[in-house]
Design an enzyme around this catalytic site. Sequence first.
Site, mmCIF file in Angstrom:
data_model
loop_
_atom_site.group_PDB
_atom_site.id
_atom_site.type_symbol
_atom_site.label_atom_id
_atom_site.label_comp_id
_atom_site.label_asym_id
_atom_site.label_seq_id
_atom_site.Cartn_x
_atom_site.Cartn_y
_atom_site.Cartn_z
ATOM 1 N N GLU A 1 0.802 -1.236 0.000
ATOM 2 C CA GLU A 1 0.000 0.000 0.000
ATOM 3 C C GLU A 1 0.832 1.282 0.000
ATOM 4 O OE1 GLU A 1 -2.765 -0.383 3.248
ATOM 5 O OE2 GLU A 1 -3.694 -2.175 2.399
ATOM 6 N N ASN B 1 2.226 -5.094 -3.256
ATOM 7 C CA ASN B 1 0.823 -5.432 -2.974
ATOM 8 C C ASN B 1 0.005 -4.177 -2.672
ATOM 9 O OD1 ASN B 1 -1.124 -7.581 -2.372
ATOM 10 N ND2 ASN B 1 -0.993 -6.926 -0.241
ATOM 11 N N HIS C 1 -10.332 -6.507 -1.736
ATOM 12 C CA HIS C 1 -11.331 -6.426 -0.666
ATOM 13 C C HIS C 1 -12.554 -5.784 -1.301
ATOM 14 C CE1 HIS C 1 -8.720 -7.720 2.525
ATOM 15 N NE2 HIS C 1 -7.812 -6.854 2.149
ATOM 16 N N GLU D 1 -5.935 -10.813 -1.254
ATOM 17 C CA GLU D 1 -6.697 -10.645 -0.005
ATOM 18 C C GLU D 1 -8.195 -10.655 -0.281
ATOM 19 O OE1 GLU D 1 -5.229 -7.394 2.390
ATOM 20 O OE2 GLU D 1 -3.170 -7.697 1.720
ATOM 21 N N ASP E 1 -11.945 -10.851 -0.336
ATOM 22 C CA ASP E 1 -13.167 -11.083 0.439
ATOM 23 C C ASP E 1 -14.266 -10.220 -0.153
ATOM 24 O OD1 ASP E 1 -12.360 -8.606 1.579
ATOM 25 O OD2 ASP E 1 -11.894 -9.471 3.533
#
Length: 352
Positions: free
Chosen positions: A151, A192, A228, A263, A265
């Site tokens: 990030e 990432n 996400h 990641e 979800d």
Amino acid sequence: MRNLLILFPVMLLMALTTSVTAQDQPLRELADARDIYIGAAAQSGLLEGDYADVLSREFNLLTTEWETKMCVTHPTATTYDFTGTDKLVEFAEEHQMVVRGHTLLWHECFPDWLASDDYTRDEAIDIMREYIHTVVERYKGRIAIWDVVNEAITDNGLFRSTPWYRMIGEDYIELAFRFAHEADPDVLLFYNDYGAEVLNRKSDRIYKLVSDMLENEVPIDGVGLQMHLQVGDVGDRLPINRQAVTENINRLGDLGLQVHITELDLKHPGKADESVLEQQAQNYRDVVEICLSAEPCTAIIVWGVTDRYSWIKDFDNNPDAAPLLFDEDYQPKPAYTAVQQALAEFTTDDQS
Ligand code: XIL
């Protein structure tokens, strides 16, 4: 002839059972057959009972969810703490799972002792080198993939003003990759980030960042797209546009990089009823299909094993967010079946 007559029903039965079990195969077997990773983020304190069973049965990769971040591993200037990471790596080895180390540099888990910014550029570089060498060398040959920097770019496509950026400048990113490579030349190194799935200012900036790194011979192997997402986000005309994600993955692939969905979800703002769970399943299927149809995409990792321990519950303050593949009681959700089917059945011919 008599033998054949006896064999025929046996063979028929075997054929039937094989096709039935294809549907029931754990995700990791289906992923192995396609030579990709299906992973989950995990926490060392939960490695027992149903959690351990599901994690080891379904996934061929484990990401360290929390315990390998700097504020945990290097809590004071003179100490390291590898308790949690050691347990996770041991578990993964016991179950033949590949480990993704997450993450060496992240502003959200930056140790207090370093937070004063009261270091010269050279001092900060020395601290970073020592830290990265210590961690990466410790897990040499055991952690196969590292998220080196997490990030670092803002949604507007600027360098985030992290402590490392302030102390060292833009080249802190390439230095981190070089140090990690020095410590373990065989490990795969990733950048990432979130919100860089489609073609936008952020993903364009990341594309430029990694292109420049490759030009400067910085050792980088891939980019992680966090994903996400929210139920309803993924589709042909939706924010996470399938075509745009595919293009984004392929342009990174054209640079020679791999892409991991790191990641994944899919949360829901309220309490999920049956139709939400079906839509969530469709979105999971979409993401798996995107990855399977784009050659550079070599891993799909969900951010947790069960809804019971999803980070989103705290982050969004919503106990009902239910963003993962297994429910609170470790039962597979429609999303699980969708991922299983996509892994078993998807071919690029399915695409319109
Ligand atoms: C989260 C973990 O899931 C939580 O357990 C922890 O408290 C905070 O960090 N983006 C990332 C991850 O890159 O490291 C974050 O993980 C979730 C958002």
